[in-house]
Enzyme design. Structure first.
Site, PDB file in Angstrom:
ATOM      1  N   SER A  46       0.868  -1.182   0.000  1.00 60.01           N
ATOM      2  CA  SER A  46       0.000   0.000   0.000  1.00 60.01           C
ATOM      3  C   SER A  46       0.903   1.230   0.000  1.00 60.01           C
ATOM      4  CB  SER A  46      -0.906  -0.005   1.232  1.00 60.01           C
ATOM      5  OG  SER A  46      -0.145  -0.017   2.417  1.00 60.01           O
ATOM      6  N   HIS A  85      -3.298  -5.953   2.849  1.00 61.14           N
ATOM      7  CA  HIS A  85      -2.337  -6.892   3.458  1.00 61.14           C
ATOM      8  C   HIS A  85      -2.999  -8.193   3.890  1.00 61.14           C
ATOM      9  CE1 HIS A  85       0.614  -3.498   4.835  1.00 61.14           C
ATOM     10  NE2 HIS A  85       0.469  -3.573   3.540  1.00 61.14           N
ATOM     11  N   GLN A 106      -6.258  -1.258   7.857  1.00 62.81           N
ATOM     12  CA  GLN A 106      -5.190  -2.171   7.427  1.00 62.81           C
ATOM     13  C   GLN A 106      -4.468  -2.863   8.588  1.00 62.81           C
ATOM     14  OE1 GLN A 106      -2.404  -1.120   3.994  1.00 62.81           O
ATOM     15  NE2 GLN A 106      -1.048  -0.846   5.725  1.00 62.81           N
ATOM     16  N   GLU A 107      -4.240  -2.125   9.697  1.00 66.61           N
ATOM     17  CA  GLU A 107      -3.432  -2.709  10.769  1.00 66.61           C
ATOM     18  C   GLU A 107      -3.976  -2.345  12.144  1.00 66.61           C
ATOM     19  OE1 GLU A 107       0.587  -1.325  10.087  1.00 66.61           O
ATOM     20  OE2 GLU A 107       0.418  -1.804   7.969  1.00 66.61           O
ATOM     21  N   GLU A 163       2.090  -9.447   7.092  1.00 68.32           N
ATOM     22  CA  GLU A 163       3.016  -9.080   8.168  1.00 68.32           C
ATOM     23  C   GLU A 163       2.873  -9.976   9.382  1.00 68.32           C
ATOM     24  OE1 GLU A 163       2.242  -4.882   8.588  1.00 68.32           O
ATOM     25  OE2 GLU A 163       3.240  -4.417   6.692  1.00 68.32           O
ATOM     26  N   ASP A 211      -3.187   1.508  11.759  1.00 67.20           N
ATOM     27  CA  ASP A 211      -2.850   2.129  10.483  1.00 67.20           C
ATOM     28  C   ASP A 211      -4.073   1.943   9.598  1.00 67.20           C
ATOM     29  OD1 ASP A 211      -1.961   3.074   8.110  1.00 67.20           O
ATOM     30  OD2 ASP A 211      -0.322   1.633   7.838  1.00 67.20           O
ATOM     31  N   GLU A 224      -2.525   6.142  12.318  1.00 71.54           N
ATOM     32  CA  GLU A 224      -1.737   6.395  11.107  1.00 71.54           C
ATOM     33  C   GLU A 224      -2.662   6.478   9.885  1.00 71.54           C
ATOM     34  OE1 GLU A 224       1.352   3.448  10.611  1.00 71.54           O
ATOM     35  OE2 GLU A 224       1.450   3.817   8.462  1.00 71.54           O
ATOM     36  N   ASP A 236       1.986   8.613   6.934  1.00 71.93           N
ATOM     37  CA  ASP A 236       2.822   7.635   6.223  1.00 71.93           C
ATOM     38  C   ASP A 236       2.699   7.894   4.720  1.00 71.93           C
ATOM     39  OD1 ASP A 236       4.039   5.430   5.091  1.00 71.93           O
ATOM     40  OD2 ASP A 236       2.473   4.011   5.646  1.00 71.93           O
ATOM     41  N   LYS A 248      10.168   5.433   6.760  1.00 71.96           N
ATOM     42  CA  LYS A 248      10.504   4.214   6.017  1.00 71.96           C
ATOM     43  C   LYS A 248      11.642   4.540   5.055  1.00 71.96           C
ATOM     44  CE  LYS A 248       5.808   2.230   5.679  1.00 71.96           C
ATOM     45  NZ  LYS A 248       4.562   2.314   4.853  1.00 71.96           N
ATOM     46  N   HIS A 304       8.846  -0.988   9.102  1.00 66.09           N
ATOM     47  CA  HIS A 304       9.158  -2.001   8.078  1.00 66.09           C
ATOM     48  C   HIS A 304       8.224  -1.781   6.889  1.00 66.09           C
ATOM     49  CE1 HIS A 304       5.673  -4.818   9.447  1.00 66.09           C
ATOM     50  NE2 HIS A 304       5.329  -3.568   9.451  1.00 66.09           N
ATOM     51  N   LYS A 312       7.524  -0.047  14.273  1.00 66.74           N
ATOM     52  CA  LYS A 312       6.394  -0.795  13.747  1.00 66.74           C
ATOM     53  C   LYS A 312       6.986  -1.885  12.856  1.00 66.74           C
ATOM     54  CE  LYS A 312       3.411   0.450  10.245  1.00 66.74           C
ATOM     55  NZ  LYS A 312       2.199   0.874   9.545  1.00 66.74           N
TER      56      LYS A 312
END
Ligand code: PGA
Ligand code: ZN
Length: 423
Positions: free
Chosen positions: A41, A162, A170-171, A214, A252, A297, A324, A349, A377, A400
């Protein structure tokens, strides 16, 4: 430090997709390899990830052009050349490329060299990599006490691109508070215990415990974005920890992935709900008052700057609003965010910007603005653990690195535990 040899090759990342691995040798024999991660993404303003687009190989995802850029174009210019610092090495590559988004050689090409040079230089100087980074970041102000283990954002449930889109968010991450878990090893232990307890909770519900890119759970049966929070809260409690007091939550949202640019609406596909910008901010505010989410995020689309200012105004007093896809580790975008108060925290990142030096610059500007930094990551990773050393040897105080599962994530957590033992 004079460069003796450089050679690069195509390897696979954790998703089985090609990426670049470059080895660099200095003339004192110090030799190290830099392996580059890759996102799914990705932000629109990241530097170019050079891929071959040759559909006969790896469905167009090969990186032989990037490898050849190192071996055939850059190595002849670098070998036998002396560089006195990381900055001068990285700047030489930046200048050779000459483009804003590294479209000549590829950001992946250049980052593989930048990481390999950093690691080889640390070896040559006889210092641990985190200390090498610490000296780069703080320059003459460096002292050992500045080196600190991070507070980890540990991934437990993943959706979006993901994780089979089981949720739109997403997270979902759990964060053991540093004040309650003073050692990194203890924080990671709590994270791992909760991760496994969440597995039990999912099994009891008859949900599948398959995992995403992940390493976190991506159960197909989740009925809503909110249910994921319920399961996580149950997992934290059943594992014997206090929700919020000891373990708080981070998300996130990766909202750019479900923002409709033509209608300007946020669309939760998994729940078939559509929100205007204002409705979306109201929805998030309500969600985060119900669950102890303190780090958020990418709540808004990556070009919806106004929306970012609005949400930071609304929630920024009590939460970290992290850019991000919005900021892509890019100094110019971080400066733009500052002008309109779009964020109060920056995701970092290295492969979004392409060199260690520029990554450091993004953190320096963030520090100057009083923004926190979270080192991250990518969804496609290798066993390269450079970012573990980087988070210790820089301003970033959080990391993260994914779930406590899958070798490429564990390698980074293990490296942090190893560093902690060395202190
Ligand atoms: P990516 O996801 O590596 O697929 O971009 C990570 C993130 O969005 O933070
Ligand atoms: Zn993100």
């Amino acid at each position: 430090m004079r460069i003796k040899q450089i050679w690069s090759r195509e390897i696979l990342d954790s998703r089985g997709l090609p990426t670049v691995s470059t080895t660099l040798q200095l003339d004192d024999g110090s030799t190290a390899t830099g392996k580059v991660p890759s996102g799914a993404s990705t932000g629109k303003t990241e530097v170019l990830e050079l891929r071959d687009n040759d559909l006969k190989r790896y469905r167009g995802q090969g990186v032989l052009d990037a490898v050849s850029n190192v071996n055939d174009l850059l190595a002849p210019k670098l070998v036998n050349k002396e560089f006195l610092s990381q900055e001068s090495f990285d700047q030489y590559l930046i200048d050779l490329d000459g483009t804003e988004f590294k479209t000549n050689f590829g950001g992946n090409t250049i980052l593989s060299l930048s990481i390999a040079f950093a690691k080889a230089s640390a070896l040559s100087k006889g210092v641990p990599l985190y200390e090498y980074f610490g000296k780069l970041y703080w320059r003459e102000g460096f002292k050992k006490e500045l080196l600190e283990l991070p507070e980890p954002l540990i991934l437990v449930i993943e959706g979006g691109s993901h994780g089979n889109w089981v949720t739109d968010i997403q997270e979902y991450m759990i964060v053991p508070r540093k004040v309650k878990f003073p050692t990194f090893a203890d924080a990671l232990r709590a994270g791992s215990e909760i991760y496994h307890t969440i597995h039990d909770v999912l099994k009891e519900k008859g949900y599948t415990a398959n995992t995403g890119f992940e390493g976190a759970f991506a159960p197909n049966q989740l009925k809503s974005n909110e249910e994921a929070f319920e399961i996580i809260i149950e997992g934290i409690e059943k594992a014997g920890y206090k929700v919020d007091k000891e373990i708080y939550l981070a998300v996130d949202i990766a909202a750019a992935e479900f923002f409709d640019t033509s209608t300007k609406k946020y669309i939760l596909k998994s729940e078939k709900k559509t929100f205007t910008e204002q409705e979306w901010i109201d929805y998030l505010d309500k969600l985060f008052s119900k669950y102890p989410v303190h780090i958020v995020e990418d709540p808004m689309d990556q070009e919806n700057w106004e929306g970012w200012s609005k949400i930071t105004k609304r929630l920024g007093q009590s939460k970290e609003i992290v850019g991000d896809d919005l900021l892509t580790t890019n100094v110019k975008r971080i400066q733009k965010a500052k002008e309109i108060n779009a964020v109060n925290s920056v995701l970092i990142k290295p492969n979004q910007i392409g060199t260690i030096t520029e990554t450091m610059r993004a953190m320096r500007v963030s520090e100057e603005f009083g923004y926190s930094c979270i080192l991250s990551h990518r969804s496609g990773e290798t066993n390269d653990s450079t970012i573990s050393d980087l988070v210790v040897g820089s301003y970033a105080q959080k990391c993260k690195f994914g779930a406590p599962n899958r070798g490429e994530r564990i390698e980074k957590y293990n490296r942090l535990m190893e560093i902690e033992k060395r202190f």
